[in-house]
Design a protein around this motif. Structure first.
Motif, PDB file in Angstrom:
ATOM      1  N   ALA A   2       0.869  -1.035   0.028  1.00 46.28           N
ATOM      2  CA  ALA A   2       0.165  -0.221   0.204  1.00 46.28           C
ATOM      3  C   ALA A   2       0.836   1.347   0.068  1.00 46.28           C
ATOM      4  O   ALA A   2       1.999   1.260   0.365  1.00 46.28           O
ATOM      5  CB  ALA A   2      -0.845  -0.054   1.202  1.00 46.28           C
ATOM      6  N   LYS A   3       0.138   2.261  -0.609  1.00 45.42           N
ATOM      7  CA  LYS A   3       0.930   3.541  -0.617  1.00 45.42           C
ATOM      8  C   LYS A   3      -0.026   4.715   0.033  1.00 45.42           C
ATOM      9  O   LYS A   3      -1.283   4.463  -0.189  1.00 45.42           O
ATOM     10  CB  LYS A   3       1.551   3.980  -2.068  1.00 45.42           C
ATOM     11  N   LEU A   4       0.584   5.846   0.386  1.00 44.13           N
ATOM     12  CA  LEU A   4      -0.403   7.060   0.551  1.00 44.13           C
ATOM     13  C   LEU A   4      -0.062   8.044  -0.651  1.00 44.13           C
ATOM     14  O   LEU A   4       1.292   8.406  -1.004  1.00 44.13           O
ATOM     15  CB  LEU A   4       0.095   7.719   1.789  1.00 44.13           C
ATOM     16  N   THR A 377       4.221  12.477   5.805  1.00 44.04           N
ATOM     17  CA  THR A 377       2.897  12.714   5.475  1.00 44.04           C
ATOM     18  C   THR A 377       2.700  14.104   5.647  1.00 44.04           C
ATOM     19  O   THR A 377       1.876  15.022   4.600  1.00 44.04           O
ATOM     20  CB  THR A 377       1.859  11.914   6.523  1.00 44.04           C
ATOM     21  N   ILE A 392       4.135   2.202   3.671  1.00 46.27           N
ATOM     22  CA  ILE A 392       3.471   2.763   4.567  1.00 46.27           C
ATOM     23  C   ILE A 392       3.093   1.693   5.809  1.00 46.27           C
ATOM     24  O   ILE A 392       2.283   2.096   6.841  1.00 46.27           O
ATOM     25  CB  ILE A 392       2.299   3.573   4.316  1.00 46.27           C
ATOM     26  N   GLU A 396       1.216   2.184   9.520  1.00 51.64           N
ATOM     27  CA  GLU A 396       0.415   1.588  10.097  1.00 51.64           C
ATOM     28  C   GLU A 396       0.605   0.709  11.347  1.00 51.64           C
ATOM     29  O   GLU A 396      -0.183   0.403  12.061  1.00 51.64           O
ATOM     30  CB  GLU A 396      -0.450   0.655   9.110  1.00 51.64           C
ATOM     31  N   GLU A 403      -4.951   8.253   7.423  1.00 54.98           N
ATOM     32  CA  GLU A 403      -5.271   8.875   6.234  1.00 54.98           C
ATOM     33  C   GLU A 403      -7.034   9.378   6.459  1.00 54.98           C
ATOM     34  O   GLU A 403      -7.308  10.512   6.095  1.00 54.98           O
ATOM     35  CB  GLU A 403      -5.127   8.261   5.012  1.00 54.98           C
ATOM     36  N   GLU A 414      -5.097   9.645   0.133  1.00 57.69           N
ATOM     37  CA  GLU A 414      -5.792   8.430  -0.398  1.00 57.69           C
ATOM     38  C   GLU A 414      -4.681   7.423  -0.144  1.00 57.69           C
ATOM     39  O   GLU A 414      -3.656   7.347  -0.327  1.00 57.69           O
ATOM     40  CB  GLU A 414      -6.070   8.594  -1.878  1.00 57.69           C
ATOM     41  N   ARG A 415      -5.351   6.243   0.352  1.00 58.44           N
ATOM     42  CA  ARG A 415      -4.606   5.033   0.509  1.00 58.44           C
ATOM     43  C   ARG A 415      -4.640   3.994  -0.768  1.00 58.44           C
ATOM     44  O   ARG A 415      -5.944   3.703  -0.923  1.00 58.44           O
ATOM     45  CB  ARG A 415      -4.559   4.199   1.846  1.00 58.44           C
ATOM     46  N   GLU A 417      -3.641   0.585  -3.002  1.00 57.18           N
ATOM     47  CA  GLU A 417      -3.163  -0.671  -2.810  1.00 57.18           C
ATOM     48  C   GLU A 417      -2.643  -1.086  -4.197  1.00 57.18           C
ATOM     49  O   GLU A 417      -3.122  -0.621  -5.265  1.00 57.18           O
ATOM     50  CB  GLU A 417      -4.238  -1.885  -2.630  1.00 57.18           C
TER      51      GLU A 417
END
Ligand code: EPU
Length: 418
Positions: A2-4, A377, A392, A396, A403, A414-415, A417
């Motif tokens: 996952a990324k932000l 962030t 990320i 977490e 987010e 936005e997160r 995947e």
């Protein structure tokens, strides 16, 4: 993975509710091993680190039951395995906190050396010196620590450095020891006081938690207890800095303002309006920040866990700031990532000299550890264009729905995947 994805141009506004503290709940889970009765923990933040701690105590033989959304029950009636799972101990340093309770409760433990981590070598010598002073026979070999103690004995222990983990581990071990243990130069962090409160509810006799001298009078056994951990001062401080850096107006709710004094003081120096209420802090900023200097120190000094987030704010301040890290030897890894976003930072030993500029520019960056991820962030919220943060999973480990909480305050985040 996952990324932000963060789009610039937001000014955070509204109210954010802060969760219970990860760094308070992890030692409390370990402390539950000191009783054979059921312990109930409420408002538990279901973070990755909490799940790992649950697996650690299960691997020793305790029951860890998630019985509703935010509550867990721990029943350690029998600790059948003195060797917690190797991979779990290597995964998370805080899992080493089971050593004190195990030694005290079952008199033996074989545990992997936790090893170094991204922010430094992080030795455990102070924990071991404390256990040895209390009469434990300790040997180290093949990457494992083995320790035995028929019955730990109360002793006077002076910590060379007020280590949070060593204070917690020794305090837990001392609860069931014979006689009185005194920890001098103890850590004074709010998480120590929270742990002492939980242990006291279990029947432990502890005086002085929150000062540099803690006295623990050993008792024969501890009973089960219920507990709600203190609010997460680092999550609270992260939102305070995010509000300040974006020129926002945010009520950071469900915090203990006293725990956030160093952050409040620095933000005020930077020209931010900070108002303290009984259980909340309002941060109002015009977005034009003065430069400032910080030096990380044990509590009540400026927290090392807030250094990187503060550095992001310094990057958009008008002038030159200095951040000095004294607690960990390698906690500047966010700097290279911030530089990718146009930050002007020079490192000189343990200090970073930050020349503020009006704007950062969005870039693809990597969260190198938990707090570095939070810092990026904040930087992303202040940068022009898009910022993409990878790795990320670090974030977490320590922030519940970061987010989502930022989006509620108006951030375009936005997160995704992959
Ligand atoms: N240290 C030693 N020997 C020891 C123990 C510590 O030399 O036996 C040194 C460490 O290497 C470090 C310093 O003492 O340089 C401080 O370490 P401390 O033991 O106080 O830290 P910790 O207990 O391992 C907790 C938090 C950290 C936080 C520090 C300092 C938890 C689970 N972790 O770690 O939180 O940075 O205290 O406040 O409570 C985070 O949440 O991101 C995080 C890293």
């Amino acid at each position: 993975m996952a990324k932000l994805l963060i789009k610039s141009g937001c000014i955070l506004r509204g109210t954010v509710n802060i969760s219970s503290a990860k760094n308070a709940i992890l030692p409390v889970i370990a402390a539950s091993l000191l009783s054979g009765e059921r312990c109930i923990l409420n408002e538990v933040p279901y973070l990755e680190d909490v799940k790992v701690m649950g697996e650690v105590i299960k691997s020793i033989g305790a029951r860890f039951e998630e019985f509703d959304k935010e509550s867990i029950a721990i029943i350690a009636s029998e600790l059948s395995n003195p060797e917690p799972t190797y991979e779990l101990i290597r995964k998370m340093r805080a899992s080493f906190l089971v050593m004190g309770p195990m030694l005290s409760r079952i008199g033996r433990v074989r545990i992997s050396l936790p090893g170094g981590c991204a922010i430094g070598t992080r030795p455990i010598d102070l924990h071991l010196k404390g256990f040895a002073a209390m009469g434990a026979a300790i040997s180290i070999g093949h990457g494992f620590i083995e320790a035995y103690a028929k019955k730990l004995k109360g002793e006077s222990i002076y910590l060379d450095f007020p280590s949070v983990g060593a204070t917690e581990n020794i305090m837990m071990a001392a609860c069931l020891a014979d006689g009185v243990t005194t920890i001098e130069n103890a850590a004074e962090e709010p998480e120590i006081v929270d742990l002492a409160n939980f242990l006291s509810n279990m029947g432990a006799i502890i005086r002085g938690a929150g000062t540099d001298t803690i006295k623990i009078e050993g008792v024969k056994e501890l009973r089960g207890a219920a507990h709600t951990a203190i609010p997460d001062r680092i999550e609270g401080g992260t939102f305070m800095i995010a509000a300040a850096a974006t020129g926002g107006d945010v009520l950071v709710d469900s915090v203990v303002p006293e725990h956030l004094k160093p952050v409040t003081a620095k933000l005020k120096e930077m020209g931010v309006e900070v108002t303290e209420y009984e259980r909340a802090i309002r941060v109002k900023s015009c977005g034009c920040l003065n430069p400032t200097d910080i030096k990380t120190m044990p509590y009540p000094g400026f927290p090392t866990d807030m250094q990187s987030q503060m550095m992001s704010a310094m990057c958009v301040a008008k002038g030159t700031s200095i951040a000095t890290e004294t607690v960990f030897e390698n906690r500047f890894m966010h700097i290279n990532e911030l530089k990718l976003m146009g930050a002007k930072i020079k490192v000189d030993g343990r200090s970073a000299i930050i020349e503020g500029s009006e704007r950062l520019s969005g870039a693809k960056v990597k969260a190198t550890d938990l707090r570095a991820g939070a810092a990026l962030t904040i930087a992303g919220l202040c940068a022009e264009g898009y910022t993409e943060i990878s790795d990320i999973y670090h974030i977490e480990r320590g922030y519940i729905g970061l987010e989502g909480k930022l989006r509620k305050l108006g951030a375009d985040i936005e997160r995704i995947e992959e």
